[in-house]
Design a protein around this motif. Structure first.
Motif, PDB file in Angstrom:
ATOM      1  N   GLY A 101       0.811  -1.213   0.000  1.00 33.75           N
ATOM      2  CA  GLY A 101       0.000   0.000   0.000  1.00 33.75           C
ATOM      3  C   GLY A 101       0.845   1.263   0.000  1.00 33.75           C
ATOM      4  N   ALA A 102       1.869   1.296   0.831  1.00 34.46           N
ATOM      5  CA  ALA A 102       2.748   2.474   0.890  1.00 34.46           C
ATOM      6  C   ALA A 102       3.461   2.694  -0.438  1.00 34.46           C
ATOM      7  CB  ALA A 102       3.759   2.311   2.025  1.00 34.46           C
ATOM      8  N   LYS A 103       3.923   1.618  -1.054  1.00 40.09           N
ATOM      9  CA  LYS A 103       4.581   1.743  -2.359  1.00 40.09           C
ATOM     10  C   LYS A 103       3.611   2.248  -3.417  1.00 40.09           C
ATOM     11  CE  LYS A 103       8.126  -1.719  -1.544  1.00 40.09           C
ATOM     12  NZ  LYS A 103       8.507  -3.129  -1.732  1.00 40.09           N
ATOM     13  N   ALA A 104       2.378   1.753  -3.386  1.00 41.48           N
ATOM     14  CA  ALA A 104       1.380   2.181  -4.367  1.00 41.48           C
ATOM     15  C   ALA A 104       1.039   3.660  -4.193  1.00 41.48           C
ATOM     16  CB  ALA A 104       0.118   1.326  -4.243  1.00 41.48           C
ATOM     17  N   VAL A 105       0.828   4.079  -2.946  1.00 39.04           N
ATOM     18  CA  VAL A 105       0.503   5.481  -2.685  1.00 39.04           C
ATOM     19  C   VAL A 105       1.668   6.379  -3.113  1.00 39.04           C
ATOM     20  CG1 VAL A 105       0.086   7.158  -0.837  1.00 39.04           C
ATOM     21  CG2 VAL A 105      -1.230   5.017  -0.925  1.00 39.04           C
ATOM     22  N   ALA A 106       2.891   5.987  -2.787  1.00 40.94           N
ATOM     23  CA  ALA A 106       4.063   6.780  -3.186  1.00 40.94           C
ATOM     24  C   ALA A 106       4.178   6.846  -4.704  1.00 40.94           C
ATOM     25  CB  ALA A 106       5.326   6.191  -2.573  1.00 40.94           C
ATOM     26  N   TYR A 107       3.951   5.728  -5.362  1.00 42.56           N
ATOM     27  CA  TYR A 107       4.012   5.707  -6.828  1.00 42.56           C
ATOM     28  C   TYR A 107       2.962   6.654  -7.411  1.00 42.56           C
ATOM     29  CZ  TYR A 107       3.121   4.330 -11.590  1.00 42.56           C
ATOM     30  OH  TYR A 107       2.904   4.370 -12.949  1.00 42.56           O
ATOM     31  N   LEU A 108       1.726   6.549  -6.922  1.00 48.01           N
ATOM     32  CA  LEU A 108       0.652   7.387  -7.459  1.00 48.01           C
ATOM     33  C   LEU A 108       0.913   8.861  -7.201  1.00 48.01           C
ATOM     34  CD1 LEU A 108      -2.356   5.155  -6.451  1.00 48.01           C
ATOM     35  CD2 LEU A 108      -1.575   5.616  -8.796  1.00 48.01           C
ATOM     36  N   ALA A 109       1.430   9.190  -6.033  1.00 49.22           N
ATOM     37  CA  ALA A 109       1.704  10.584  -5.699  1.00 49.22           C
ATOM     38  C   ALA A 109       2.780  11.187  -6.594  1.00 49.22           C
ATOM     39  CB  ALA A 109       2.119  10.695  -4.230  1.00 49.22           C
ATOM     40  N   ALA A 110       3.738  10.369  -7.013  1.00 45.19           N
ATOM     41  CA  ALA A 110       4.867  10.871  -7.802  1.00 45.19           C
ATOM     42  C   ALA A 110       4.743  10.603  -9.291  1.00 45.19           C
ATOM     43  CB  ALA A 110       6.166  10.237  -7.281  1.00 45.19           C
ATOM     44  N   ALA A 111       3.680   9.927  -9.719  1.00 43.77           N
ATOM     45  CA  ALA A 111       3.549   9.539 -11.129  1.00 43.77           C
ATOM     46  C   ALA A 111       3.452  10.761 -12.035  1.00 43.77           C
ATOM     47  CB  ALA A 111       2.320   8.657 -11.307  1.00 43.77           C
ATOM     48  N   SER A 112       4.031  10.623 -13.193  1.00 45.55           N
ATOM     49  CA  SER A 112       3.923  11.687 -14.192  1.00 45.55           C
ATOM     50  C   SER A 112       2.558  11.591 -14.874  1.00 45.55           C
ATOM     51  CB  SER A 112       5.029  11.536 -15.239  1.00 45.55           C
ATOM     52  OG  SER A 112       4.801  10.366 -16.015  1.00 45.55           O
ATOM     53  N   ASP A 113       2.176  12.651 -15.535  1.00 48.32           N
ATOM     54  CA  ASP A 113       0.927  12.623 -16.284  1.00 48.32           C
ATOM     55  C   ASP A 113       0.953  11.516 -17.332  1.00 48.32           C
ATOM     56  OD1 ASP A 113      -0.142  14.696 -14.824  1.00 48.32           O
ATOM     57  OD2 ASP A 113       0.342  16.238 -16.305  1.00 48.32           O
ATOM     58  N   ALA A 114       2.115  11.297 -17.937  1.00 53.42           N
ATOM     59  CA  ALA A 114       2.243  10.248 -18.952  1.00 53.42           C
ATOM     60  C   ALA A 114       1.988   8.860 -18.352  1.00 53.42           C
ATOM     61  CB  ALA A 114       3.623  10.302 -19.603  1.00 53.42           C
ATOM     62  N   GLU A 115       2.430   8.640 -17.106  1.00 51.59           N
ATOM     63  CA  GLU A 115       2.213   7.350 -16.446  1.00 51.59           C
ATOM     64  C   GLU A 115       0.737   7.105 -16.131  1.00 51.59           C
ATOM     65  OE1 GLU A 115       5.990   6.211 -13.791  1.00 51.59           O
ATOM     66  OE2 GLU A 115       5.238   8.251 -13.454  1.00 51.59           O
ATOM     67  N   MET A 116      -0.040   8.155 -16.081  1.00 56.96           N
ATOM     68  CA  MET A 116      -1.471   8.029 -15.788  1.00 56.96           C
ATOM     69  C   MET A 116      -2.283   7.744 -17.053  1.00 56.96           C
ATOM     70  SD  MET A 116      -1.978   8.372 -12.530  1.00 56.96           S
ATOM     71  CE  MET A 116      -0.557   7.325 -12.386  1.00 56.96           C
ATOM     72  N   GLN A 117      -1.649   7.815 -18.195  1.00 56.81           N
ATOM     73  CA  GLN A 117      -2.329   7.625 -19.475  1.00 56.81           C
ATOM     74  C   GLN A 117      -2.035   6.241 -20.039  1.00 56.81           C
ATOM     75  OE1 GLN A 117      -4.471  10.056 -20.329  1.00 56.81           O
ATOM     76  NE2 GLN A 117      -3.742  11.006 -18.442  1.00 56.81           N
ATOM     77  N   GLY A 118      -2.621   5.933 -21.151  1.00 56.96           N
ATOM     78  CA  GLY A 118      -2.356   4.676 -21.842  1.00 56.96           C
ATOM     79  C   GLY A 118      -3.194   3.536 -21.309  1.00 56.96           C
ATOM     80  N   MET A 119      -2.771   2.339 -21.624  1.00 55.81           N
ATOM     81  CA  MET A 119      -3.495   1.129 -21.268  1.00 55.81           C
ATOM     82  C   MET A 119      -2.704   0.347 -20.232  1.00 55.81           C
ATOM     83  SD  MET A 119      -6.183   1.339 -23.193  1.00 55.81           S
ATOM     84  CE  MET A 119      -6.925  -0.270 -23.356  1.00 55.81           C
ATOM     85  N   THR A 120      -3.403  -0.506 -19.511  1.00 52.08           N
ATOM     86  CA  THR A 120      -2.766  -1.355 -18.521  1.00 52.08           C
ATOM     87  C   THR A 120      -3.462  -2.703 -18.492  1.00 52.08           C
ATOM     88  OG1 THR A 120      -1.874  -1.404 -16.276  1.00 52.08           O
ATOM     89  CG2 THR A 120      -4.135  -0.652 -16.504  1.00 52.08           C
ATOM     90  N   PHE A 121      -2.779  -3.696 -17.976  1.00 51.26           N
ATOM     91  CA  PHE A 121      -3.300  -5.053 -17.865  1.00 51.26           C
ATOM     92  C   PHE A 121      -4.585  -5.084 -17.048  1.00 51.26           C
ATOM     93  CE2 PHE A 121      -3.467  -8.901 -15.205  1.00 51.26           C
ATOM     94  CZ  PHE A 121      -3.633  -9.854 -16.199  1.00 51.26           C
ATOM     95  N   SER A 122      -5.584  -5.778 -17.560  1.00 47.44           N
ATOM     96  CA  SER A 122      -6.838  -5.951 -16.835  1.00 47.44           C
ATOM     97  C   SER A 122      -7.548  -7.173 -17.410  1.00 47.44           C
ATOM     98  CB  SER A 122      -7.727  -4.708 -16.978  1.00 47.44           C
ATOM     99  OG  SER A 122      -8.900  -4.877 -16.218  1.00 47.44           O
ATOM    100  N   PRO A 123      -7.453  -8.318 -16.731  1.00 50.16           N
ATOM    101  CA  PRO A 123      -8.007  -9.543 -17.291  1.00 50.16           C
ATOM    102  C   PRO A 123      -9.523  -9.526 -17.449  1.00 50.16           C
ATOM    103  CG  PRO A 123      -7.408  -9.882 -15.017  1.00 50.16           C
ATOM    104  CD  PRO A 123      -6.877  -8.531 -15.416  1.00 50.16           C
ATOM    105  N   SER A 124     -10.207  -8.661 -16.710  1.00 51.93           N
ATOM    106  CA  SER A 124     -11.662  -8.628 -16.831  1.00 51.93           C
ATOM    107  C   SER A 124     -12.133  -7.805 -18.024  1.00 51.93           C
ATOM    108  CB  SER A 124     -12.294  -8.088 -15.541  1.00 51.93           C
ATOM    109  OG  SER A 124     -11.851  -6.778 -15.296  1.00 51.93           O
ATOM    110  N   ALA A 125     -11.225  -7.083 -18.654  1.00 51.79           N
ATOM    111  CA  ALA A 125     -11.580  -6.331 -19.861  1.00 51.79           C
ATOM    112  C   ALA A 125     -11.576  -7.287 -21.059  1.00 51.79           C
ATOM    113  CB  ALA A 125     -10.581  -5.199 -20.090  1.00 51.79           C
ATOM    114  N   PRO A 126     -12.475  -7.083 -22.001  1.00 46.19           N
ATOM    115  CA  PRO A 126     -12.542  -7.994 -23.165  1.00 46.19           C
ATOM    116  C   PRO A 126     -11.221  -8.138 -23.914  1.00 46.19           C
ATOM    117  CG  PRO A 126     -14.444  -6.535 -23.129  1.00 46.19           C
ATOM    118  CD  PRO A 126     -13.519  -6.068 -22.038  1.00 46.19           C
ATOM    119  N   THR A 127     -10.427  -7.079 -23.936  1.00 45.46           N
ATOM    120  CA  THR A 127      -9.153  -7.118 -24.657  1.00 45.46           C
ATOM    121  C   THR A 127      -7.985  -7.497 -23.761  1.00 45.46           C
ATOM    122  OG1 THR A 127      -8.744  -4.792 -24.191  1.00 45.46           O
ATOM    123  CG2 THR A 127      -9.934  -5.311 -26.241  1.00 45.46           C
ATOM    124  N   GLY A 128      -8.231  -7.637 -22.442  1.00 49.87           N
ATOM    125  CA  GLY A 128      -7.152  -7.929 -21.498  1.00 49.87           C
ATOM    126  C   GLY A 128      -6.439  -6.680 -21.016  1.00 49.87           C
TER     127      GLY A 128
END
Length: 158
Positions: A101-128
């Protein structure tokens, strides 16, 4: 930090704190006991794994609590031993959840705008895959869902 990163890190912080409050209320002797299908320990490990996979995008192949173990895509992700299992000491499981949790919060707090964009893995999505921001929103709600499952399990035991 932009407004979006602040918002996301605050939402994950709040949900992790609420989840921990529910987990802390589970007596140590009941932490590994299955209620409503899974133990509180499993729920904690499940959330740690999903956050590690979806938020941190950690591809270390030691996933064993994703909940989709019957799906072919999980097989290669679980070739190494899990960091912890449901029978591990409650304090160790909670420390692992806190660390992720601490790593995730730190990552999200410091993420660039570019890191917030694009696609990411999600097995429940039809395309994955699904849009990164949608996946992050889904997974903060996923923590809330499992918080409710643990709370409901506690009521069932009472």
């Amino acid at each position: 930090m932009t407004g979006l990163q602040t918002f996301l890190s605050e939402q994950y912080t709040a949900e992790f704190q609420a989840f921990r409050t529910v987990l802390d209320a589970v007596p140590t002797e009941a932490f590994a006991a299955a209620t409503l299908g899974h133990s509180p320990a499993w729920h904690a490990l499940h959330i740690a794994e999903w956050v590690r996979l979806t938020v941190l995008q950690d591809c270390t192949p030691n996933y064993h609590h994703l909940g989709w173990e019957d799906k072919p895509w999980v097989g290669p992700m679980g070739t190494e031993a899990a960091p912890l299992n449901e029978q591990a000491d409650k304090a160790a499981v909670l420390a692992h959840l806190d660390d992720v949790g601490a790593k995730a919060v730190a990552y999200l707090a410091a993420a660039s705008d570019a890191e917030m964009q694009g696609m990411t893995f999600s097995p429940s999505a039809p395309t994955g895959e699904r849009p990164r921001l949608a996946a992050l929103g889904m997974h903060v709600r996923h923590i809330a869902y499992h918080r409710g499952q643990v709370a409901l399990g506690r009521k069932e035991q009472a």
